[in-house]
Design an enzyme around this catalytic site. Structure first.
Site, mmCIF file in Angstrom:
data_model
loop_
_atom_site.group_PDB
_atom_site.id
_atom_site.type_symbol
_atom_site.label_atom_id
_atom_site.label_comp_id
_atom_site.label_asym_id
_atom_site.label_seq_id
_atom_site.Cartn_x
_atom_site.Cartn_y
_atom_site.Cartn_z
ATOM 1 N N HIS A 150 -14.386 -12.123 -44.305
ATOM 2 C CA HIS A 150 -13.390 -12.120 -45.465
ATOM 3 C C HIS A 150 -13.556 -13.282 -46.650
ATOM 4 O O HIS A 150 -12.824 -12.611 -47.210
ATOM 5 C CB HIS A 150 -11.817 -12.553 -44.520
ATOM 6 C CG HIS A 150 -11.336 -11.347 -44.078
ATOM 7 N ND1 HIS A 150 -11.687 -11.677 -42.706
ATOM 8 C CD2 HIS A 150 -9.839 -11.220 -43.638
ATOM 9 C CE1 HIS A 150 -10.851 -10.675 -42.190
ATOM 10 N NE2 HIS A 150 -10.002 -9.604 -42.685
ATOM 11 N N SER A 163 -7.807 -6.865 -45.710
ATOM 12 C CA SER A 163 -8.099 -7.971 -44.300
ATOM 13 C C SER A 163 -7.916 -7.425 -43.447
ATOM 14 O O SER A 163 -6.389 -6.616 -42.905
ATOM 15 C CB SER A 163 -7.090 -8.851 -45.562
ATOM 16 O OG SER A 163 -5.880 -9.208 -44.206
ATOM 17 N N ASP A 164 -8.472 -8.105 -41.876
ATOM 18 C CA ASP A 164 -7.779 -7.687 -40.823
ATOM 19 C C ASP A 164 -6.466 -8.938 -40.069
ATOM 20 O O ASP A 164 -6.956 -9.514 -40.056
ATOM 21 C CB ASP A 164 -8.899 -7.654 -39.581
ATOM 22 C CG ASP A 164 -8.260 -7.489 -38.729
ATOM 23 O OD1 ASP A 164 -9.003 -6.985 -37.360
ATOM 24 O OD2 ASP A 164 -7.708 -6.762 -38.294
ATOM 25 N N TYR A 165 -5.326 -8.361 -40.736
ATOM 26 C CA TYR A 165 -4.508 -9.045 -39.564
ATOM 27 C C TYR A 165 -4.391 -10.561 -40.582
ATOM 28 O O TYR A 165 -4.050 -10.171 -41.970
ATOM 29 C CB TYR A 165 -4.267 -9.116 -37.990
ATOM 30 C CG TYR A 165 -3.156 -9.041 -37.670
ATOM 31 C CD1 TYR A 165 -2.332 -10.004 -37.242
ATOM 32 C CD2 TYR A 165 -2.256 -7.871 -38.056
ATOM 33 C CE1 TYR A 165 -0.688 -10.018 -36.833
ATOM 34 C CE2 TYR A 165 -1.045 -7.352 -37.121
ATOM 35 C CZ TYR A 165 -0.761 -8.507 -37.206
ATOM 36 O OH TYR A 165 1.158 -8.615 -36.580
ATOM 37 N N GLY A 206 -6.676 -12.508 -41.461
ATOM 38 C CA GLY A 206 -7.900 -12.947 -41.863
ATOM 39 C C GLY A 206 -8.291 -14.163 -42.300
ATOM 40 O O GLY A 206 -9.047 -15.005 -43.126
#
Ligand code: GLC
Length: 700
Positions: free
Chosen positions: A229, A251-253, A255
């Site tokens: 990230h 982003s992932d959740y 992150g």
């Protein structure tokens, strides 16, 4: 646009209200939408519901910029298809296209225009729960499936069809090397050489970007000590500069927030600055970009041109999706349940993913005129065979169970059922002509945050199989699982084992189709099945080492307490008929590097014949091995596969082109150097990664 409105476009919030028609709406999301401080919302669906929230953004905010709604539609919305790992077992990307085609219509009419799929994380880790969600251990297979899914979701690679009402924006995830987590523990450290990153983990993403993937999702893990990230090497240097990616990175959740826990950022403001200057374009769930963005721009920590670039990337996709012209969806067109055609497609897909692991004395297919069948085991009557990341459908539309489908497939037979009790299962087996033992994993045992340290069949199941086997009555085993398993001694004794995976809404029907021969299983393993968990990592595309295993030589690479090699190799799969394949024959003995650089290829032909008594599918696989290179190459690399259907006695010739991309490799140069080196290449072809037949080719 004000700086605050620009920052708003880079913020995605998750929906916490009801997500069906008429559900509630969360005040925070509404307020942000009304103030123009919101660009996207995930986990919302339903035409009326999404329209209600969209109306706030479009009609109440100053600029009226529409929201982009995203959802994890990984293998189905209402109509759950087999898990992606199962789909990869079909060695037929058309299965993924079929999945996407059904999902596009169901998802889009429910107000969602962006799916966080396909996941294309190569992995050598069966302990990792998310192995279920990708296409296995091979980069080439992952790339083929990623491209098929992206094209099916998005249409033309230039994005010109995204505004069509049967298209979704796709998301290549998780960037990058998430599947390399140490110990297979989710979110764990990933550290590898540049060459391994570029040769094993990046190829599916490069193929995805070339296929026009609209978005990319960052991975939770570090890559070489730098969290993905906040990793400018992967997100900016490779993805955006080297590959010229013009979509956006989400982003992932949380992150971005997690950069603090990684020990990479001091606080939220630092996390936002590090992420967005490294190439991040949208923050999911955590709100550092909207909380700290203005001060970061004022201080110069977040340059205005970077902010404008990120906003432009997001807005470009919203324009391409037609959101400005048609921000609302047609509530009268909303699909609210699986159609018969969608179910039929899911059933055909699940059957195509089946892998016949063993079948001694033609225990399968079962005779259609059986007088009695017992269906036993913990998943014999399960209606939850959807698997992980199964979308909204799994909560409303149960899978067809195996026992229900067997009853339908054998209407004249007496079909009995017993659950997890071994003695009851044995009693049922003693009273039946044949017993179908359905074992495996609950869907919750794979997927995110679902690593297993022991990947044998869960407790009690091996005892149940043994109790049935001890009756001496005929039986077969069906596996419903989301990962490779360590197959215990029961496997050697079982007459037949069918790998059915988590097959989705029509799982039971597809199992019955295969059991009774309506379908002849033709799938192949997209992942290696280890002999023991202590053997992991074990995968087909490994280096030779300087002392490859030699049973007659002590000082070679092996375990003292374990037989060499995997229990089942990558590419393994049988059929109710038999096939032979010829040696691969390159159409020329050599080719120069200049010819390859100019796009020339060498064709390799393989002839396959159905030598049995019924029509069936065989997947011819082509592997290459660069036998001497400046970087040790895998002993085999899959560079071609073709699933063919042949009638008894029929023969066909499959031709595979081998070009520069097939014969070269990436070096450890961080700036990215791909090269083909002179020398001999062994070419293998056959029906699994252990194919013995090979030809040779020289690059001059
Ligand atoms: C999850 C997953 C990711 C998913 C996202 C949104 O944590 O890692 O694959 O798309 O959150 O649900």
């Amino acid at each position: 646009m004000t700086v605050q409105e620009k920052l708003g476009q880079l913020q995605q919030l998750t929906w916490t209200g009801e997500t069906g028609p008429g559900g509630g709406q969360t005040a925070e999301t509404e307020d942000a939408a009304r103030a123009g401080r919101l660009g996207s919302v995930l986990n919302i669906h339903g035409a009326a519901h999404t329209n209600a929230l969209q109306r706030i953004a479009v009609e109440d905010s100053r600029l009226g910029i529409p929201l982009l709604f995203g959802l994890d539609v990984i293998h189905g919305f209402w109509t759950t298809f087999p898990i992606p790992l199962a789909q990869a077992a079909a060695f037929d990307p058309e299965v993924s296209r079929s999945d996407a085609e059904v999902a596009n219509a169901e998802t889009r009419t429910n107000g969602v225009r962006w799916t966080f799929a396909p996941m294309m994380d190569v992995t050598h880790e069966p302990r990792w729960g998310r192995i279920a969600e990708g296409s296995g251990e091979d980069p080439y297979l992952n790339a083929a499936y990623a491209v098929a899914k992206i094209r099916a979701h998005q249409g033309a690679a230039d994005g010109s069809e995204l505004a069509h009402d049967d298209r979704l924006a796709a998301c290549a995830k998780h960037f990058v090397a998430y599947g390399g987590a140490e110990g297979g523990r989710d979110y764990n450290t990933v550290d590898m050489s540049e060459q391994r990153l570029r040769n094993h983990y990046l190829p599916p993403f490069k193929a995805a970007i070339d296929a026009g993937a609209a978005t990319v999702m960052a991975a939770f893990n570090t890559v070489g000590g730098v969290p993905a990230h906040g990793n400018a090497h992967t997100m900016q240097a490779i993805l955006k500069d080297e590959w010229d990616f013009d979509g956006f990175v989400v982003s992932d959740y949380t992150g971005v927030q997690e950069l603090i826990a990684h020990g990479f950022a001091e606080d939220g403001a630092d996390a936002a600055a590090l992420a967005f200057t490294a190439g991040m374009d949208m923050e999911m769930v955590s709100t550092n970009i909207t909380e700290h963005g203005e001060s970061l721009v004022e201080s110069g920590a977040l340059p205005l041109d970077r902010l404008d670039d990120a906003v432009a990337r997001v807005l470009r996709l919203k324009f391409a999706l037609g959101l400005f012209e048609t921000p609302y969806c047609d509530e009268s067109a909303e699909i609210t349940e699986p159609s018969p055609a969608a179910r039929a497609a899911a059933r055909a897909a699940a059957a195509r993913c089946m892998v016949l692991l063993k079948n001694e004395a033609s225990a399968l297919p079962l005779a259609p005129d059986l007088a009695s069948v017992a269906v036993v085991g913990p998943f014999a009557d399960s209606t939850d065979l959807h698997g992980t990341w199964a979308g909204p459908g799994c909560r409303r539309f149960p899978s067809v169970s195996v026992v229900e489908a067997v009853r339908e497939a054998a209407p004249s037979a007496t079909v009995t059922h017993a659950g997890t009790d071994p003695s009851q299962a044995a009693d049922a087996a003693r009273a039946a002509d044949v017993t179908v033992v359905v074992v495996g994993e609950d869907p919750a045992l794979s997927g995110e945050a679902a690593a297993r340290a022991d990947i044998a069949l869960p407790a009690g199941q091996e005892e149940l199989i043994a109790a049935v086997a001890a009756t001496g009555r005929p039986y077969v085993v069906v596996l419903v699982n989301g990962r490779p398993l360590v197959l215990g001694d029961w496997y050697d004794a079982a007459p037949a084992v069918l790998e059915a995976w988590h097959g989705g809404i029509e799982a039971g029907s597809a199992v019955a189709d295969a059991l009774f021969g309506a379908v002849n299983p033709g799938g192949k393993l997209p992942v290696t099945f280890p002999r023991a968990v202590g053997q992991i990592p074990v995968y087909y595309n490994h280096e030779s080492t300087g002392r490859p295993y030699d049973p007659d030589e002590k000082y070679t690479s092996k375990y003292l307490d374990l037989e060499d090699g995997p229990r089942l190799p990558f590419g393994h799969g049988l059929s109710y008929t038999t096939f032979t394949t010829s040696e691969p024959t390159p159409t020329r003995e050599s080719i120069t590097r200049d010819e390859l650089a100019a796009g020339a290829t060498v064709e390799v032909t393989v002839t396959v014949t159905n030598t049995g008594h019924r029509t069936g599918d065989e997947t011819v696989q082509l592997y290459v091995h660069d036998v001497a290179a400046s970087i040790a190459q895998p002993v085999r690399k899959l560079r071609g596969f073709r699933r063919v259907t042949l009638a008894p006695g029929a023969t066909t010739t499959v031709t595979f082109p081998l070009g520069e991309e097939d014969l070269g490799f990436w070096t450890n140069d961080p700036a990215g150097t791909f090269r083909v080196e002179r020398g001999r290449f062994d070419v293998y072809a056959g029906t699994s990664s252990t194919a013995p037949a090979y030809g040779t080719l020289r690059v001059l």
